[in-house]
Design a protein around this motif. Structure first.
Motif, mmCIF file in Angstrom:
data_model
loop_
_atom_site.group_PDB
_atom_site.id
_atom_site.type_symbol
_atom_site.label_atom_id
_atom_site.label_comp_id
_atom_site.label_asym_id
_atom_site.label_seq_id
_atom_site.Cartn_x
_atom_site.Cartn_y
_atom_site.Cartn_z
ATOM 1 N N MET A 38 0.833 -1.196 0.000
ATOM 2 C CA MET A 38 0.000 0.000 0.000
ATOM 3 C C MET A 38 0.869 1.248 0.000
ATOM 4 O O MET A 38 0.617 2.214 -0.738
ATOM 5 C CB MET A 38 -0.932 0.005 1.215
ATOM 6 N N ILE A 39 1.911 1.260 0.841
ATOM 7 C CA ILE A 39 2.823 2.413 0.901
ATOM 8 C C ILE A 39 3.553 2.585 -0.427
ATOM 9 O O ILE A 39 3.713 3.704 -0.928
ATOM 10 C CB ILE A 39 3.826 2.228 2.062
ATOM 11 N N SER A 40 3.976 1.470 -1.011
ATOM 12 C CA SER A 40 4.645 1.520 -2.316
ATOM 13 C C SER A 40 3.723 2.091 -3.382
ATOM 14 O O SER A 40 4.156 2.887 -4.236
ATOM 15 C CB SER A 40 5.110 0.114 -2.714
ATOM 16 N N SER A 41 2.456 1.717 -3.345
ATOM 17 C CA SER A 41 1.487 2.215 -4.329
ATOM 18 C C SER A 41 1.249 3.711 -4.173
ATOM 19 O O SER A 41 0.988 4.412 -5.159
ATOM 20 C CB SER A 41 0.159 1.458 -4.184
ATOM 21 N N MET A 42 1.343 4.194 -2.932
ATOM 22 C CA MET A 42 1.140 5.621 -2.679
ATOM 23 C C MET A 42 2.341 6.460 -3.115
ATOM 24 O O MET A 42 2.199 7.616 -3.527
ATOM 25 C CB MET A 42 0.858 5.847 -1.191
ATOM 26 N N LEU A 43 3.540 5.873 -3.054
ATOM 27 C CA LEU A 43 4.761 6.628 -3.331
ATOM 28 C C LEU A 43 5.195 6.566 -4.782
ATOM 29 O O LEU A 43 5.841 7.498 -5.275
ATOM 30 C CB LEU A 43 5.901 6.120 -2.435
ATOM 31 N N TYR A 44 4.886 5.472 -5.447
ATOM 32 C CA TYR A 44 5.407 5.265 -6.799
ATOM 33 C C TYR A 44 4.274 5.150 -7.819
ATOM 34 O O TYR A 44 3.192 4.654 -7.526
ATOM 35 C CB TYR A 44 6.274 4.001 -6.855
ATOM 36 N N ASP A 45 4.596 5.612 -9.008
ATOM 37 C CA ASP A 45 3.656 5.530 -10.124
ATOM 38 C C ASP A 45 4.431 5.118 -11.368
ATOM 39 O O ASP A 45 5.521 5.630 -11.604
ATOM 40 C CB ASP A 45 2.993 6.895 -10.338
ATOM 41 N N PRO A 46 3.979 4.154 -12.171
ATOM 42 C CA PRO A 46 2.684 3.466 -12.090
ATOM 43 C C PRO A 46 2.627 2.442 -10.962
ATOM 44 O O PRO A 46 3.658 1.971 -10.509
ATOM 45 C CB PRO A 46 2.580 2.780 -13.451
ATOM 46 N N ARG A 47 1.417 2.141 -10.543
ATOM 47 C CA ARG A 47 1.214 1.190 -9.462
ATOM 48 C C ARG A 47 1.204 -0.225 -10.025
ATOM 49 O O ARG A 47 0.180 -0.693 -10.506
ATOM 50 C CB ARG A 47 -0.097 1.491 -8.729
ATOM 51 N N VAL A 48 2.338 -0.866 -9.941
ATOM 52 C CA VAL A 48 2.467 -2.219 -10.498
ATOM 53 C C VAL A 48 3.006 -3.163 -9.430
ATOM 54 O O VAL A 48 3.650 -2.739 -8.466
ATOM 55 C CB VAL A 48 3.411 -2.234 -11.721
ATOM 56 N N ILE A 49 2.726 -4.432 -9.622
ATOM 57 C CA ILE A 49 3.226 -5.474 -8.733
ATOM 58 C C ILE A 49 3.430 -6.734 -9.569
ATOM 59 O O ILE A 49 2.634 -7.033 -10.469
ATOM 60 C CB ILE A 49 2.239 -5.746 -7.565
ATOM 61 N N LEU A 50 4.514 -7.442 -9.307
ATOM 62 C CA LEU A 50 4.772 -8.688 -10.005
ATOM 63 C C LEU A 50 3.669 -9.701 -9.677
ATOM 64 O O LEU A 50 3.134 -9.700 -8.563
ATOM 65 C CB LEU A 50 6.138 -9.249 -9.619
ATOM 66 N N TYR A 51 3.363 -10.569 -10.650
ATOM 67 C CA TYR A 51 2.277 -11.525 -10.452
ATOM 68 C C TYR A 51 2.536 -12.423 -9.249
ATOM 69 O O TYR A 51 1.633 -12.643 -8.427
ATOM 70 C CB TYR A 51 2.095 -12.382 -11.713
ATOM 71 N N TRP A 52 3.774 -12.937 -9.114
ATOM 72 C CA TRP A 52 4.064 -13.833 -7.994
ATOM 73 C C TRP A 52 4.025 -13.095 -6.654
ATOM 74 O O TRP A 52 3.647 -13.666 -5.628
ATOM 75 C CB TRP A 52 5.414 -14.515 -8.194
ATOM 76 N N ALA A 53 4.407 -11.815 -6.679
ATOM 77 C CA ALA A 53 4.301 -11.009 -5.457
ATOM 78 C C ALA A 53 2.839 -10.787 -5.103
ATOM 79 O O ALA A 53 2.455 -10.796 -3.922
ATOM 80 C CB ALA A 53 5.007 -9.673 -5.653
ATOM 81 N N CYS A 54 2.008 -10.634 -6.132
ATOM 82 C CA CYS A 54 0.567 -10.454 -5.924
ATOM 83 C C CYS A 54 -0.051 -11.725 -5.342
ATOM 84 O O CYS A 54 -0.864 -11.665 -4.408
ATOM 85 C CB CYS A 54 -0.086 -10.093 -7.250
#
Length: 269
Positions: A38-54
């Motif tokens: 959540m903090i990463s999504s607020m600080l960085y753009d675009p909001r992406v996450i690796l599939y395995w991390a997801c």
């Protein structure tokens, strides 16, 4: 603070508190799965996450939810034995049985959810956009294409198991506790039992209803995305914040030890 207080005070090394310590541990697992992303999504753009991390985030988020319900169920069974069968309590709640109970809680959640995610990983993805604030099993299922009937049926089974078993056990134990408290002649024992069980049932109902509505919202297409996000985030944020307050300050033994520990830490001598 709750975990440390129970861990360092030998007078709290009782079945009730050893079961309770699993609740903040489970809360920390959920917070660890949710807040960094959540903090990463607020600080960085675009909001992406690796599939395995997801997938990993979703697994631990559901382990937190299912584990919390099973831990609360185990705590209810402990209170049932303590209040309704006090003479048999030490015989039933031995260290060996306590270890078996705690192991069963964690293993049950791990095995059921592992099967869910193994069924998920066999599917191909036709999309890469998640509308939720964090990764969950329902949001990952919306990325998949192909025949998802097995996943849907097993998903309903796991929801029914976690919610149904917990609710049935809680209703049975607290009905028995209520009957016992009504017929107890000792007013102090009655008030202590009601106080302990009152805090427990508040936490359980909040967790149960919030999780159920959040999961149900994914199966109703007309529910707005904003509502799904609010419900999902509330499950991850509020229980970890409220549990230590409810159990820490509502339980006399824990409250006394926390205050003693705080005074010791702040004392200049």
């Amino acid at each position: 603070m709750l975990v440390v207080t129970i861990a360092i005070n030998h007078n709290l090394h009782k079945p009730m508190y050893m079961l309770l310590i699993n609740l903040p541990v489970c809360d920390m697992m959920g917070a660890t799965a949710f807040f960094p992303q959540m903090i990463s999504s607020m600080l960085y753009d675009p909001r992406v996450i690796l599939y395995w991390a997801c997938v990993t985030q979703a697994f631990f988020a559901h382990m937190y939810g299912g584990g919390s319900l099973l831990i609360l169920t185990a705590m209810a069974l402990d209170r049932y034995v303590a209040i309704c069968q006090p003479l048999s309590y030490n015989t039933i709640m031995t260290n060996n049985n306590l270890i078996k109970m705690i192991s069963a809680v964690w293993l049950t959640g791990f095995i059921l959810l592992s099967i869910s995610f193994l069924l998920l990983l066999r599917l191909k993805n036709c999309s890469s956009e998640i509308n939720d604030m964090f990764c969950t099993y329902p949001s990952l299922m919306k990325l998949a294409c192909g025949d998802t009937n097995v996943n849907n049926f097993y998903g309903l089974f796991t929801i029914t198991f976690f919610q149904g078993v917990s609710l049935s056990a809680i209703l049975f134990t607290y009905l028995q506790i209520l009957i016992t408290c009504v017929f107890k002649k000792q007013s102090d024992a009655r008030s202590k039992a009601i106080q302990t069980c009152g805090a427990h049932i508040i936490v359980f109902l909040f967790m149960l209803l919030n999780a159920f509505i959040a999961l149900l919202s994914h199966r109703i297409a007309s529910v707005p995305t904003f509502v799904r996000r609010v419900l999902g985030v509330s499950v991850m944020i509020f229980p970890p914040l409220l549990n230590p307050l409810i159990y820490g300050f509502n339980t006399k033994d824990i409250r006394r030890n926390i205050l003693a520990f705080s005074k010791k830490k702040t004392s200049p001598f």
